[in-house]
Motif scaffolding. Sequence first.
Motif, PDB file in Angstrom:
ATOM      1  N   TYR A 166     -29.526  -8.205 -13.772  1.00  0.00           N
ATOM      2  CA  TYR A 166     -28.328  -7.965 -12.706  1.00  0.00           C
ATOM      3  C   TYR A 166     -28.774  -7.464 -11.502  1.00  0.00           C
ATOM      4  O   TYR A 166     -27.828  -7.489 -10.592  1.00  0.00           O
ATOM      5  CB  TYR A 166     -27.464  -6.934 -13.507  1.00  0.00           C
ATOM      6  CG  TYR A 166     -27.166  -7.489 -15.040  1.00  0.00           C
ATOM      7  CD1 TYR A 166     -26.562  -8.589 -15.251  1.00  0.00           C
ATOM      8  CD2 TYR A 166     -27.831  -6.655 -16.186  1.00  0.00           C
ATOM      9  CE1 TYR A 166     -26.135  -9.022 -16.653  1.00  0.00           C
ATOM     10  CE2 TYR A 166     -27.532  -7.103 -17.393  1.00  0.00           C
ATOM     11  CZ  TYR A 166     -26.865  -8.021 -17.750  1.00  0.00           C
ATOM     12  OH  TYR A 166     -26.490  -8.585 -18.869  1.00  0.00           O
ATOM     13  N   ALA A 217     -24.824   1.885  -9.550  1.00  0.00           N
ATOM     14  CA  ALA A 217     -24.705   0.763  -8.745  1.00  0.00           C
ATOM     15  C   ALA A 217     -23.510   0.165  -8.267  1.00  0.00           C
ATOM     16  O   ALA A 217     -22.946  -0.287  -7.236  1.00  0.00           O
ATOM     17  CB  ALA A 217     -25.761  -0.457  -9.313  1.00  0.00           C
ATOM     18  N   ALA A 218     -22.380   0.253  -9.267  1.00  0.00           N
ATOM     19  CA  ALA A 218     -21.085   0.048  -8.988  1.00  0.00           C
ATOM     20  C   ALA A 218     -20.432   0.820  -7.972  1.00  0.00           C
ATOM     21  O   ALA A 218     -19.548   0.367  -7.309  1.00  0.00           O
ATOM     22  CB  ALA A 218     -20.165  -0.072 -10.080  1.00  0.00           C
ATOM     23  N   HIS A 219     -20.963   2.087  -7.755  1.00  0.00           N
ATOM     24  CA  HIS A 219     -20.253   3.122  -6.936  1.00  0.00           C
ATOM     25  C   HIS A 219     -20.908   2.875  -5.332  1.00  0.00           C
ATOM     26  O   HIS A 219     -20.224   3.343  -4.584  1.00  0.00           O
ATOM     27  CB  HIS A 219     -20.482   4.430  -7.497  1.00  0.00           C
ATOM     28  CG  HIS A 219     -19.536   4.867  -8.245  1.00  0.00           C
ATOM     29  ND1 HIS A 219     -18.033   5.099  -7.922  1.00  0.00           N
ATOM     30  CD2 HIS A 219     -19.470   5.354  -9.585  1.00  0.00           C
ATOM     31  CE1 HIS A 219     -17.469   5.519  -9.004  1.00  0.00           C
ATOM     32  NE2 HIS A 219     -18.219   5.677 -10.286  1.00  0.00           N
ATOM     33  N   ARG A 245     -15.701   7.888 -15.116  1.00  0.00           N
ATOM     34  CA  ARG A 245     -15.021   6.679 -15.114  1.00  0.00           C
ATOM     35  C   ARG A 245     -14.375   6.350 -16.691  1.00  0.00           C
ATOM     36  O   ARG A 245     -13.760   5.991 -16.821  1.00  0.00           O
ATOM     37  CB  ARG A 245     -15.808   5.467 -14.541  1.00  0.00           C
ATOM     38  CG  ARG A 245     -15.091   4.137 -14.374  1.00  0.00           C
ATOM     39  CD  ARG A 245     -15.901   3.075 -14.228  1.00  0.00           C
ATOM     40  NE  ARG A 245     -17.343   3.288 -13.344  1.00  0.00           N
ATOM     41  CZ  ARG A 245     -17.509   2.778 -12.115  1.00  0.00           C
ATOM     42  NH1 ARG A 245     -16.991   1.660 -12.284  1.00  0.00           N
ATOM     43  NH2 ARG A 245     -18.835   3.214 -11.676  1.00  0.00           N
ATOM     44  N   GLU A 295     -23.222   0.389  -4.150  1.00  0.00           N
ATOM     45  CA  GLU A 295     -23.701  -0.914  -3.579  1.00  0.00           C
ATOM     46  C   GLU A 295     -22.860  -1.382  -2.270  1.00  0.00           C
ATOM     47  O   GLU A 295     -21.637  -1.346  -2.720  1.00  0.00           O
ATOM     48  CB  GLU A 295     -23.971  -2.126  -4.487  1.00  0.00           C
ATOM     49  CG  GLU A 295     -25.500  -2.084  -5.214  1.00  0.00           C
ATOM     50  CD  GLU A 295     -25.537  -2.944  -6.425  1.00  0.00           C
ATOM     51  OE1 GLU A 295     -24.599  -3.446  -6.618  1.00  0.00           O
ATOM     52  OE2 GLU A 295     -26.583  -2.841  -7.010  1.00  0.00           O
ATOM     53  N   ALA A 338     -26.495   1.202 -13.953  1.00  0.00           N
ATOM     54  CA  ALA A 338     -25.261   0.350 -13.652  1.00  0.00           C
ATOM     55  C   ALA A 338     -24.049   1.025 -13.138  1.00  0.00           C
ATOM     56  O   ALA A 338     -23.295   0.612 -12.276  1.00  0.00           O
ATOM     57  CB  ALA A 338     -24.674  -0.393 -14.946  1.00  0.00           C
ATOM     58  N   HIS A 339     -23.634   2.239 -13.597  1.00  0.00           N
ATOM     59  CA  HIS A 339     -22.516   2.941 -13.181  1.00  0.00           C
ATOM     60  C   HIS A 339     -22.803   3.535 -11.720  1.00  0.00           C
ATOM     61  O   HIS A 339     -21.777   3.160 -10.781  1.00  0.00           O
ATOM     62  CB  HIS A 339     -22.305   4.453 -14.007  1.00  0.00           C
ATOM     63  CG  HIS A 339     -21.800   4.110 -15.124  1.00  0.00           C
ATOM     64  ND1 HIS A 339     -20.201   3.734 -15.068  1.00  0.00           N
ATOM     65  CD2 HIS A 339     -22.046   4.318 -16.425  1.00  0.00           C
ATOM     66  CE1 HIS A 339     -19.765   3.713 -16.323  1.00  0.00           C
ATOM     67  NE2 HIS A 339     -20.941   4.018 -17.219  1.00  0.00           N
ATOM     68  N   LEU A 357     -18.303  -2.202 -16.969  1.00  0.00           N
ATOM     69  CA  LEU A 357     -18.372  -0.584 -17.206  1.00  0.00           C
ATOM     70  C   LEU A 357     -16.790  -0.298 -17.694  1.00  0.00           C
ATOM     71  O   LEU A 357     -16.882   0.960 -17.799  1.00  0.00           O
ATOM     72  CB  LEU A 357     -18.536  -0.095 -15.564  1.00  0.00           C
ATOM     73  CG  LEU A 357     -19.801  -0.533 -14.928  1.00  0.00           C
ATOM     74  CD1 LEU A 357     -19.776  -0.069 -13.568  1.00  0.00           C
ATOM     75  CD2 LEU A 357     -21.174  -0.129 -15.662  1.00  0.00           C
TER      76      LEU A 357
END
Lengths: 168, 168, 168, 168
Positions: free
Chosen positions: C41, C164-166, B61, C168, C161-162, A96
Amino acid sequence: MTIEKKPVMSMSEKTARRWIAERGVKVEDIAELVVYLQGPYHPNLELKEAIDHVEAVLRKREVQNAVLTGIQLDMLAEKEMLEEPLLSIIKTDEGLYGLDETIATAIINVYGTIGLTSYGYIDKQKPGILQFLNDKSTGQVHTFLDDIVGAIAAAAASRLAHRAAHTE
Amino acid sequence: MTIEKKPVMSMSEKTARRWIAERGVKVEDIAELVVYLQGPYHPNLELKEAIDHVEAVLRKREVQNAVLTGIQLDMLAEKEMLEEPLLSIIKTDEGLYGLDETIATAIINVYGTIGLTSYGYIDKQKPGILQFLNDKSTGQVHTFLDDIVGAIAAAAASRLAHRAAHTE
Amino acid sequence: MTIEKKPVMSMSEKTARRWIAERGVKVEDIAELVVYLQGPYHPNLELKEAIDHVEAVLRKREVQNAVLTGIQLDMLAEKEMLEEPLLSIIKTDEGLYGLDETIATAIINVYGTIGLTSYGYIDKQKPGILQFLNDKSTGQVHTFLDDIVGAIAAAAASRLAHRAAHTE
Amino acid sequence: MTIEKKPVMSMSEKTARRWIAERGVKVEDIAELVVYLQGPYHPNLELKEAIDHVEAVLRKREVQNAVLTGIQLDMLAEKEMLEEPLLSIIKTDEGLYGLDETIATAIINVYGTIGLTSYGYIDKQKPGILQFLNDKSTGQVHTFLDDIVGAIAAAAASRLAHRAAHTE
């Protein structure tokens, strides 16, 4: 001001070419990506011609500046000379992060937006040298270099396509 | 992987904010640029509201990554830890370098292309904090930071303009 | 000014959604591209979640403006209401045109540069609905729409994706 | 395919130049913007040299494609041949539209990101021909053309700056 500027500029090209080589990438490797991208449309395309287009891309100052900046960050990450959390982000090629793609677009845009799709395509497919650059087991950091190499190939492919349309 | 990721992310925001402050720029300074840009269209705009938009931009971000990368390069140039010719190019804020503008666009684009003109405008006019960042006599290197600050202000101004159109 | 603006904006979203549907693309079709991109992913990714991300992208005004402008040009080309040589360039989806990619980037950039590679990848692979949009035998012109659909999918994949990173 | 392509390409340049002229903009007008931008750095800059750089920008196919597409949209808006709400957005040069800036960047990027600040600056200052293009009282629609003219001037200024650094 002008007197100092000239050697700085030619030093940019020399250094950009040297760093690309020292990081394990030959001009031929990039030219092979151009053949991978443009071969389907130009079946008679030879590596020699692809090399000429890669060379033309490397003569552009915008490209040299992007190469120097990206590889410098890769090298500093390898030597752990960046501060956290930037060091971890670049060392792990965090998906990211996005600045590697940002710097790649500065290279692609010089030959127009048509290079964007080529860049995206080989960045996912990872043919040839791009596979080597993505091998994390070497301990080397190529977070920026793999995008830079893909972008140079995409730009060279755009240049080839533009020229072919004019001259064929 | 996900377990480690969360702290890295919030560390990104904390570090980005800390670095901006340590390099001499307050959130209020950026908010004043927003007022400079949007004041003519919104005469009742208060600094407090502008601050809110700057804060929202800083929570993104992509913005944090651009801030970290740009300021890291400024700091390394100041400590002469970059290699030539990149060191000289960044230390002298060489006008043809272009990567500072490239990184700025990564910030601006998050709120759409309308921020591009605001960014270009204040980059030439250099109001408020931008004049301080361009004072080369301090010995400090702000080649990236001045573009980053202008880009955050332009992005915050875009956000404000989009919100105002929806709610006024 | 503000009084007229609000209905224009919501009319933008309604019209953008209606035009996409009338040109033969369902929100589900775009969501399937998101699953194609992010499935590797996020193996548990369901179409329903992908749809939510596509919907969020479609609520962005920058995206609506790009959709309206691109589809308008496709429709005018179909009705032969553009002038030459632009008409031929758009009708034949001339590979060196580039404005379709340019308009696509306005969509992608809203969720950061990481969407660029996804967009380039599906633009070359042409999975699902993108294959239908590229079928020139229908007589329909989708020079802009196929890039717009790919860009919306890439933007939605970036958003996913952004998030999910925050979380999960 | 290649046989037809060549005339289409040169027809692009001819048509782009003719449309710019017919919409009320002379090459000299754009060159004067270049002098406005670069005069402070190159006091001996003559209009004749600026014209050469504008001509070089106009020979680029990416630029021609952006010119044709943008002016076509302006002309269709003037004739009320676009559908709502796009028609109102373009006719009123709605500040949050953004596609005019997007198309402008396709022109600027051909000569690198350093043109972005010049473009943003003259877009706000509106010197020379840009003031004429922004006069809404004429009934003409120049929503795209004013950004295109500013972008061509910014690209020509970048080209001039790059050449000057190499040859002075």
